[in-house]
Design an enzyme around this catalytic site. Structure first.
Site, mmCIF file in Angstrom:
data_model
loop_
_atom_site.group_PDB
_atom_site.id
_atom_site.type_symbol
_atom_site.label_atom_id
_atom_site.label_comp_id
_atom_site.label_asym_id
_atom_site.label_seq_id
_atom_site.Cartn_x
_atom_site.Cartn_y
_atom_site.Cartn_z
ATOM 1 N N HIS A 129 50.551 42.330 85.734
ATOM 2 C CA HIS A 129 51.317 43.239 84.896
ATOM 3 C C HIS A 129 50.411 44.392 84.473
ATOM 4 O O HIS A 129 49.203 44.389 84.738
ATOM 5 C CB HIS A 129 51.905 42.514 83.684
ATOM 6 C CG HIS A 129 53.167 41.765 83.997
ATOM 7 N ND1 HIS A 129 54.334 42.396 84.368
ATOM 8 C CD2 HIS A 129 53.451 40.435 84.009
ATOM 9 C CE1 HIS A 129 55.271 41.499 84.588
ATOM 10 N NE2 HIS A 129 54.765 40.296 84.379
ATOM 11 N N ASP A 158 52.221 51.042 83.946
ATOM 12 C CA ASP A 158 53.542 51.040 84.575
ATOM 13 C C ASP A 158 54.099 52.448 84.762
ATOM 14 O O ASP A 158 54.603 52.782 85.845
ATOM 15 C CB ASP A 158 54.527 50.241 83.715
ATOM 16 C CG ASP A 158 54.443 48.750 83.963
ATOM 17 O OD1 ASP A 158 53.714 48.333 84.877
ATOM 18 O OD2 ASP A 158 55.108 47.993 83.230
#
Length: 369
Positions: A129, A158
């Site tokens: 992540h 992200d």
């Protein structure tokens, strides 16, 4: 008046993180995006019908392991300009949607692959992540106070190193397609994008101007004139007075212009400056300091919460944050002068569009080709 990406057809393989954000950016600028919702599974972090990241497109349900559903998705992709794939490398190949097969069917397709680790390399098949990708690039180590690294939401990895670089690659591939007539694969890896975002720091390190210690450098809170300070009410202000003229206005606003203080760029004097600034900022509330510095170039601003930010006069004047339905959300960005973005709409309910209807709509209308 058409939006800048009017007629661009995008298929988004549904997921979370940078892929949906990239699809939102394209949809905001007018692309016709169809999101393929996979069967239930994976991380669900929000109610999809209240998630503004999912705005601006149609949503269809399709089980890619079902031959009929797969045939429908392939029919969409035969007419698409762009595919956004957020799966690990190899997953779409096993499903029959890999880049080689799709581009054999549709040579003009731009295959946008967004991953954390990239299409190759020793970690390409590992889970991860945002925080993990930041960790291995050196960026996470550099963010936060001296005691421990801080988590910069999911903005740096992200979105900053992921979706923005994916969109950049997609638009570059579309522009190149105008010359070659051919699509290509965009390998947007968050580790690559984050490393690229940190180019200033790489440059400073190369010149001996950056230490691998948090809170010791010009832009990481080490400099007392580029930091945040607590005020009398427990809230904070942000200070970014890097240039000497702005620093002079900071001192004037703090009532320190005539005081004997260390030179601004002498690191040996920074602890003294920090102690003095800390003491002075603690004498007034955040909003009192904001009012005091509002008409100056001292680069002092209040640190606002998400609840407060939409009411800030500048944010409100530009409409940077608005309300769609009853959900506050950011407006489209960037802004174009002649072909504005699409007005934000409520996100669709998952699977609210029939797959066959989506195929028919693309079969009967011209796209960008």
């Amino acid at each position: 008046m058409t939006a800048p990406l009017d007629g661009l057809r995008v298929v988004e393989l549904g997921g979370i993180g940078p892929g949906p954000h990239a699809a939102m950016l394209l949809a905001d600028l007018g692309a016709d995006v169809v999101r393929i919702e996979r069967p239930a599974g994976g991380l669900q972090v929000a109610d999809a019908t209240r998630d503004p990241v999912l705005r601006g497109r149609r949503s269809v349900h399709a089980d890619l392991r079902d031959p009929d559903d797969l045939a429908g998705v392939l029919a969409l992709l035969d007419r698409a300009d762009v595919l956004i794939d957020g799966f690990r490398p190899g997953v779409t190949d096993r499903l029959g949607l890999g880049p080689d097969g799709l581009r054999a069917r549709n040579p003009r397709l731009v295959y946008g692959r967004i991953t954390g680790w990239g299409a190759d390399g020793p970690l390409s098949q590992r889970a991860g992540h945002d925080l993990n990708y930041l960790a291995v690039t050196g960026v996470l180590h550099a963010i936060g106070p001296a005691e421990r690294p801080a988590i910069p939401l999911n903005l740096v990895g992200d979105y900053g190193g992921g979706s923005l670089y994916l969109v950049l690659g997609i638009l570059a591939a579309l522009l190149e397609r105008e010359r070659s007539g051919l699509g290509q694969v965009v390998d947007a890896a968050i580790v690559d994008g984050v490393a690229n975002l940190a180019q200033l720091v790489w440059g400073l390190r190369g010149q001996g101007l950056w230490q691998d210690r948090r809170g010791a450098n010009l832009l990481d809170g080490g400099a007392p004139f580029y930091d945040t300070y607590a005020c009398a009410d427990g809230r904070h202000v942000a200070v970014g007075a890097l240039e000497p003229p702005f620093y002079a206005q900071l001192l004037a606003g703090l009532g320190l212009a005539g005081e004997a203080l260390p030179a601004q760029y002498d690191p040996a004097g920074w602890p003294t400056l920090r102690a003095r600034f800390t003491a002075v900022f603690a004498t007034r509330t955040r909003d009192e300091w904001a009012e005091r510095f509002e008409a100056t170039d001292a680069c002092v601003t209040p640190v606002l919460t998400f609840a407060e930010a939409p009411k800030h006069p500048h944010v409100a004047a530009r409409g940077s944050v608005g309300v769609v339905g009853d959900v506050e959300q950011a407006a489209a960005a960037p802004r174009l002068s002649r072909t504005p973005a699409v007005e934000p709409q409520r996100p669709p309910a998952p699977g609210s569009t029939d797959l066959a209807a989506a195929v028919r709509s693309w079969a009967g209308a011209a796209g960008t080709g």
